[in-house]
Design a protein around this motif. Structure first.
Motif, PDB file in Angstrom:
ATOM      1  N   VAL A  69       0.844  -1.192   0.000  1.00  0.00           N
ATOM      2  CA  VAL A  69       0.000   0.000   0.000  1.00  0.00           C
ATOM      3  C   VAL A  69       0.888   1.253   0.000  1.00  0.00           C
ATOM      4  N   ALA A  70       0.566   2.220  -0.857  1.00  0.00           N
ATOM      5  CA  ALA A  70       1.358   3.460  -0.896  1.00  0.00           C
ATOM      6  C   ALA A  70       0.520   4.606  -1.450  1.00  0.00           C
ATOM      7  N   HIS A  71       1.051   5.798  -1.291  1.00  0.00           N
ATOM      8  CA  HIS A  71       0.486   7.045  -1.830  1.00  0.00           C
ATOM      9  C   HIS A  71       0.435   6.961  -3.366  1.00  0.00           C
ATOM     10  N   ALA A  72      -0.581   7.594  -3.937  1.00  0.00           N
ATOM     11  CA  ALA A  72      -0.748   7.549  -5.391  1.00  0.00           C
ATOM     12  C   ALA A  72       0.469   8.094  -6.139  1.00  0.00           C
ATOM     13  N   GLN A  73       1.212   8.980  -5.529  1.00  0.00           N
ATOM     14  CA  GLN A  73       2.389   9.568  -6.160  1.00  0.00           C
ATOM     15  C   GLN A  73       3.625   8.656  -6.059  1.00  0.00           C
ATOM     16  N   PHE A  74       3.555   7.683  -5.176  1.00  0.00           N
ATOM     17  CA  PHE A  74       4.714   6.842  -4.857  1.00  0.00           C
ATOM     18  C   PHE A  74       5.351   6.169  -6.081  1.00  0.00           C
ATOM     19  N   PRO A  75       4.561   5.556  -6.978  1.00  0.00           N
ATOM     20  CA  PRO A  75       5.198   4.845  -8.102  1.00  0.00           C
ATOM     21  C   PRO A  75       6.060   5.756  -8.971  1.00  0.00           C
ATOM     22  N   ARG A  76       5.596   6.967  -9.196  1.00  0.00           N
ATOM     23  CA  ARG A  76       6.350   7.891 -10.051  1.00  0.00           C
ATOM     24  C   ARG A  76       7.676   8.271  -9.392  1.00  0.00           C
ATOM     25  N   THR A  77       7.623   8.576  -8.101  1.00  0.00           N
ATOM     26  CA  THR A  77       8.848   8.972  -7.402  1.00  0.00           C
ATOM     27  C   THR A  77       9.795   7.774  -7.251  1.00  0.00           C
ATOM     28  N   LEU A  78       9.236   6.601  -6.975  1.00  0.00           N
ATOM     29  CA  LEU A  78      10.082   5.402  -6.868  1.00  0.00           C
ATOM     30  C   LEU A  78      10.776   5.118  -8.205  1.00  0.00           C
ATOM     31  N   ALA A  79      10.053   5.302  -9.308  1.00  0.00           N
ATOM     32  CA  ALA A  79      10.649   5.045 -10.621  1.00  0.00           C
ATOM     33  C   ALA A  79      11.855   5.956 -10.870  1.00  0.00           C
ATOM     34  N   LEU A  80      11.778   7.179 -10.398  1.00  0.00           N
ATOM     35  CA  LEU A  80      12.886   8.119 -10.577  1.00  0.00           C
ATOM     36  C   LEU A  80      14.101   7.760  -9.732  1.00  0.00           C
ATOM     37  N   ARG A  81      13.876   7.149  -8.574  1.00  0.00           N
ATOM     38  CA  ARG A  81      14.955   7.025  -7.601  1.00  0.00           C
ATOM     39  C   ARG A  81      15.396   5.607  -7.263  1.00  0.00           C
ATOM     40  N   GLU A  82      14.586   4.606  -7.601  1.00  0.00           N
ATOM     41  CA  GLU A  82      14.827   3.254  -7.078  1.00  0.00           C
ATOM     42  C   GLU A  82      16.217   2.745  -7.420  1.00  0.00           C
ATOM     43  N   GLN A  83      16.603   2.908  -8.672  1.00  0.00           N
ATOM     44  CA  GLN A  83      17.889   2.369  -9.106  1.00  0.00           C
ATOM     45  C   GLN A  83      19.051   3.034  -8.362  1.00  0.00           C
ATOM     46  N   PHE A  84      18.945   4.333  -8.189  1.00  0.00           N
ATOM     47  CA  PHE A  84      19.991   5.075  -7.466  1.00  0.00           C
ATOM     48  C   PHE A  84      20.074   4.602  -6.014  1.00  0.00           C
ATOM     49  N   TYR A  85      18.934   4.536  -5.359  1.00  0.00           N
ATOM     50  CA  TYR A  85      18.904   4.098  -3.959  1.00  0.00           C
ATOM     51  C   TYR A  85      19.466   2.674  -3.824  1.00  0.00           C
ATOM     52  N   PRO A 114       3.836  -0.765  -5.528  1.00  0.00           N
ATOM     53  CA  PRO A 114       2.603  -0.929  -4.739  1.00  0.00           C
ATOM     54  C   PRO A 114       1.526  -1.650  -5.549  1.00  0.00           C
ATOM     55  N   THR A 115       0.648  -2.359  -4.827  1.00  0.00           N
ATOM     56  CA  THR A 115      -0.511  -2.983  -5.471  1.00  0.00           C
ATOM     57  C   THR A 115      -1.801  -2.269  -5.088  1.00  0.00           C
ATOM     58  N   MET A 116      -1.715  -1.361  -4.126  1.00  0.00           N
ATOM     59  CA  MET A 116      -2.892  -0.587  -3.700  1.00  0.00           C
ATOM     60  C   MET A 116      -2.432   0.854  -3.491  1.00  0.00           C
ATOM     61  N   LEU A 117      -3.043   1.767  -4.252  1.00  0.00           N
ATOM     62  CA  LEU A 117      -2.658   3.177  -4.154  1.00  0.00           C
ATOM     63  C   LEU A 117      -3.729   3.971  -3.423  1.00  0.00           C
ATOM     64  N   ILE A 151      -8.132   0.058   5.757  1.00  0.00           N
ATOM     65  CA  ILE A 151      -7.819  -1.361   5.652  1.00  0.00           C
ATOM     66  C   ILE A 151      -8.295  -2.033   6.937  1.00  0.00           C
ATOM     67  N   ASP A 152      -8.935  -3.190   6.750  1.00  0.00           N
ATOM     68  CA  ASP A 152      -9.604  -3.875   7.857  1.00  0.00           C
ATOM     69  C   ASP A 152      -8.810  -5.113   8.240  1.00  0.00           C
ATOM     70  N   LEU A 153      -8.327  -5.141   9.477  1.00  0.00           N
ATOM     71  CA  LEU A 153      -7.548  -6.280   9.959  1.00  0.00           C
ATOM     72  C   LEU A 153      -8.421  -7.253  10.746  1.00  0.00           C
ATOM     73  N   GLY A 154      -9.738  -7.021  10.744  1.00  0.00           N
ATOM     74  CA  GLY A 154     -10.658  -7.818  11.544  1.00  0.00           C
ATOM     75  C   GLY A 154     -10.802  -7.185  12.913  1.00  0.00           C
ATOM     76  N   GLY A 155     -11.945  -6.513  13.122  1.00  0.00           N
ATOM     77  CA  GLY A 155     -12.164  -5.835  14.400  1.00  0.00           C
ATOM     78  C   GLY A 155     -11.233  -4.662  14.622  1.00  0.00           C
ATOM     79  N   ARG A 156     -10.522  -4.278  13.598  1.00  0.00           N
ATOM     80  CA  ARG A 156      -9.552  -3.186  13.717  1.00  0.00           C
ATOM     81  C   ARG A 156      -9.371  -2.576  12.334  1.00  0.00           C
ATOM     82  N   VAL A 157      -9.895  -1.356  12.173  1.00  0.00           N
ATOM     83  CA  VAL A 157      -9.816  -0.684  10.879  1.00  0.00           C
ATOM     84  C   VAL A 157      -8.774   0.428  10.971  1.00  0.00           C
TER      85      VAL A 157
END
Ligand SMILES: [Zn+2]
Length: 313
Positions: free
Chosen positions: A125-141, A160-163, A170-176
């Motif tokens: 799970v990540a922020h909607a902007q995360f994939p774009r920023t990760l694409a710019l930096r992942e290789q360097f990091y 991420p698979t959920m933006l 997100i529901d963990l069962g009795g805990r949201v």
């Protein structure tokens, strides 16, 4: 108006900006280092060090939250080695499935342990902007971490698979858990978590305590997001760096003061016609004795603030 720093910086500048705060350190830690901050919330404190082979980039506060049916990881760690230790700590605590791995923002000290959880097939799970920023930096990091830790221990960024665009639950069962995608602040992809069951806010690096913050998003944006977060009905918060629990909202006071000083004194330096180098040597020096690693980060923060503020009306 909030805009990403990446829209104003060249890719090279953005990479260099990210490079300076991704890897602060902690000594090698084990599952025993995780403790229960609030019922069902287990966290490990990262130490205020630069990354070393010994600490395996285990330098951010990371942990997990247990519901009746599932577990959520709140930041998978700073390297594959760190993520594997976190996973081992979870398995020593509960056998419930790990259904969510929340990645609070793109800095590698928080997320490069994500590959340790791929076998669990969670939602990443990540922020909607995360994939774009990760694409710019992942290789360097990744290359930078591989140099220090070796290829087999470094880990990697995971897509991420959920933006989250705005809010999500997100529901963990009795805990949201309530997730909020923030406007540019610490970075351009900060995601916070709120556990209403225990009144615990998990702002990740939107909250630094004791260790001087690093600015990689928007100074004005960070102050605005912090102000809004302070109105949350939380009794405690878990910072991204520093102690694993502070009172809320008073735990944000020092950070808010530092950011306000940075804003005011950078504006004054610009108004006085100072260039960036002159501003770096003068702005926020009154804060120096109040923060760990001040000399390592304040100059960078002033530079970021200067670029953000020099054209404002
Ligand atoms: Zn960060």
């Amino acid at each position: 108006m909030h805009s990403s720093p990446l829209t104003r910086l060249t890719r090279r500048q953005a990479l260099l900006a990210g490079a300076s705060f991704c890897c602060l350190g902690a000594s090698a830690q084990s599952a025993a280092d995780f403790h229960e901050v609030a019922p069902g919330i287990h966290f490990r404190r990262g130490a205020d060090e630069d990354v070393t082979k010994q600490n395996a980039d285990a330098i951010a506060n990371i942990g997990f939250i247990i519901g009746h049916n599932a577990v959520a990881v709140i930041d998978p760690g700073g390297s594959l080695a760190d993520g594997e230790r976190l996973r081992a700590a979870i398995r020593q605590t509960t056998q419930l499935p790990i259904k969510y791995v929340v990645m609070s923002h793109v800095h590698p000290d928080h997320i490069f342990g994500a590959p340790a959880f791929q076998k669990d097939q969670p939602q990443f799970v990540a922020h909607a902007q995360f994939p774009r920023t990760l694409a710019l930096r992942e290789q360097f990091y990744r290359k930078r971490l591989e140099v220090t830790l070796g290829k087999e221990r470094a880990g990697a960024g995971v897509a991420p698979t959920m933006l989250v665009q705005d809010h999500a639950e997100i529901d963990l069962g009795g805990r949201v858990l309530t997730l909020e995608a923030h406007k540019a602040a610490h970075t351009d992809c900060d995601l916070s978590v709120f556990d209403s069951t225990t009144g615990t806010l998990l702002p990740a690096d939107l909250l630094f305590v004791e260790r001087v913050p690093s600015l990689d998003g928007s100074l004005r944006g960070w102050l605005a997001e912090l102000k809004a977060l302070k109105t949350r009905p939380a009794r405690r918060a878990i910072p991204g760096h520093g102690p694993t629990s502070v009172d809320w909202p008073s735990g944000a006071d020092n950070l808010e003061r530092y950011l306000s000083v940075l804003l005011r004194e950078t504006r004054e330096a610009i108004a006085q016609g100072k260039d960036i180098e002159a501003a770096v040597s003068s702005v926020a020096q009154g804060e120096r004795s109040r923060w760990k690693l001040f000399d390592d980060y304040n100059g960078h923060n002033v530079t970021q603030a200067f670029k953000e503020l020099e054209w404002e009306q």
